[in-house]
Design an enzyme around this catalytic site. Structure first.
Site, PDB file in Angstrom:
ATOM      1  N   THR A 187     -12.247  -4.448   3.763  1.00  0.00           N
ATOM      2  CA  THR A 187     -11.777  -3.401   2.858  1.00  0.00           C
ATOM      3  C   THR A 187     -12.139  -3.703   1.414  1.00  0.00           C
ATOM      4  O   THR A 187     -12.551  -2.809   0.676  1.00  0.00           O
ATOM      5  CB  THR A 187     -10.245  -3.239   2.978  1.00  0.00           C
ATOM      6  OG1 THR A 187      -9.906  -2.950   4.340  1.00  0.00           O
ATOM      7  CG2 THR A 187      -9.748  -2.106   2.091  1.00  0.00           C
TER       8      THR A 187
ATOM      9  N   ILE B  72      -0.783  -0.238   6.712  1.00  0.00           N
ATOM     10  CA  ILE B  72      -0.089   0.410   5.599  1.00  0.00           C
ATOM     11  C   ILE B  72      -0.857   1.645   5.151  1.00  0.00           C
ATOM     12  O   ILE B  72      -0.274   2.718   4.934  1.00  0.00           O
ATOM     13  CB  ILE B  72       0.098  -0.572   4.430  1.00  0.00           C
ATOM     14  CG1 ILE B  72       1.099  -1.675   4.805  1.00  0.00           C
ATOM     15  CG2 ILE B  72       0.580   0.161   3.174  1.00  0.00           C
ATOM     16  CD1 ILE B  72       1.215  -2.786   3.779  1.00  0.00           C
ATOM     17  N   GLN B  73      -2.176   1.524   5.019  1.00  0.00           N
ATOM     18  CA  GLN B  73      -2.973   2.663   4.574  1.00  0.00           C
ATOM     19  C   GLN B  73      -3.077   3.745   5.638  1.00  0.00           C
ATOM     20  O   GLN B  73      -2.921   4.931   5.345  1.00  0.00           O
ATOM     21  CB  GLN B  73      -4.372   2.203   4.165  1.00  0.00           C
ATOM     22  CG  GLN B  73      -4.405   1.491   2.819  1.00  0.00           C
ATOM     23  CD  GLN B  73      -5.809   1.444   2.245  1.00  0.00           C
ATOM     24  OE1 GLN B  73      -6.641   0.703   2.742  1.00  0.00           O
ATOM     25  NE2 GLN B  73      -6.056   2.228   1.214  1.00  0.00           N
TER      26      GLN B  73
ATOM     27  N   GLU C 201     -14.702 -18.030   6.908  1.00  0.00           N
ATOM     28  CA  GLU C 201     -13.661 -17.551   5.998  1.00  0.00           C
ATOM     29  C   GLU C 201     -12.342 -18.303   6.142  1.00  0.00           C
ATOM     30  O   GLU C 201     -11.607 -18.464   5.160  1.00  0.00           O
ATOM     31  CB  GLU C 201     -13.429 -16.055   6.189  1.00  0.00           C
ATOM     32  CG  GLU C 201     -12.993 -15.644   7.573  1.00  0.00           C
ATOM     33  CD  GLU C 201     -12.877 -14.130   7.697  1.00  0.00           C
ATOM     34  OE1 GLU C 201     -12.018 -13.541   7.014  1.00  0.00           O
ATOM     35  OE2 GLU C 201     -13.646 -13.544   8.473  1.00  0.00           O
TER      36      GLU C 201
END
Length: 265
Positions: free
Chosen positions: A10, A124-125, A70
């Protein structure tokens, strides 16, 4: 100039270090070409990348970057930020709350990924849009901050109305479980969004403290871009962690742990 980049699903998180100063900034992943063009026009001493879109950037730039896993990058960056912010803890669980959430155990030397859940900023989005038709993350989280979960979430105190409950009354018995008891009410977007963020925060915290118990530590560290402009999520996570008897840590600039860690690996 030295640059570390965490190119996520994102957001693209960027850490720049120059003349003994550090700078943080973000770009939407949809603007990845903008980042590539910027890199191709900069004089860069060191460039290190991590994240799911690191390869996309590496393939289109003139520099020869190093690419790191990552999880290792986030752990290294978090270690640096904890030290800089005065948190002296040797072993802990950390939850990296991005689009989804990844859980890791740090034993004082190395990290290992110990779990993950799909609840995070993506939920959430996405769920936030379905409940409110709002697409802008900042607008959504600002509105949620003014919401009241009591008309939507069923709390333990709602069940034990005239009796002392055997567990804390503020614990959620059922997310969205109070809705059918208030069908004559108007459910505002603010209340619905607050409850959606509540679900995300409680699921993440429950998973984190379960892992903390398994790995015999009281320390739970929360990082990730989902906390950006989201004081409500931070409050839910911190309060619920304390309520369950563990010690939460919220790290400033924690969302940049991956980019910072890549720079120092």
């Amino acid at each position: 100039m030295k640059i570390g980049i965490d190119a996520g699903g994102t957001l693209i998180k960027i850490v720049q270090e120059h003349d003994n100063r550090r700078y943080y900034r973000t770009e939407l992943t949809t603007n990845i070409q903008k980042v590539i063009d910027w890199l191709n026009n900069e004089e860069i001493e060191t460039l290190k990348l991590t994240g799911g879109n690191a390869g996309v950037i590496a393939d289109q730039i003139h520099h020869s970057p190093e690419i790191f896993v990552e999880f290792d990058a986030s752990s290294k960056g978090l270690e640096i930020l904890l030290d800089e912010q005065g948190h002296q803890i040797e072993h802990y669980i950390f939850a990296n709350v991005g689009t989804g959430t990844s859980f890791h155990y740090f034993d004082g030397k190395d990290q290992q990924r110990v779990g993950g859940v799909g609840t995070g900023g993506g939920m959430i989005q996405g769920l936030g849009y379905l409940l409110s038709n709002i697409t802008d993350y900042k607008e959504l989280t600002n509105l949620a901050q003014n919401g009241d979960r009591d008309a939507i979430d069923l709390k333990v105190k709602h069940i034990y109305k005239d009796t002392e409950p055997p567990i804390p009354g503020d614990l959620t018995a059922a997310n969205f479980g109070n809705v059918l008891h208030h069908l004559d009410n108007q459910f505002t977007s603010a209340n619905k969004l607050a409850s959606a963020i509540g679900v995300v925060g409680e699921v993440i915290t429950t998973m984190a403290i379960t892992l903390a118990r398994e790995y015999k530590t009281k320390h739970v560290v929360y990082i990730g871009s989902s906390f950006n402009n989201n004081q409500l999520l931070r409050e839910v996570v911190e309060n619920y962690t304390v309520l369950r008897g563990f010690k939460p840590y919220y790290i400033e600039n924690g969302a940049f742990s991956g980019a910072l860690g890549a720079l120092y690996l």
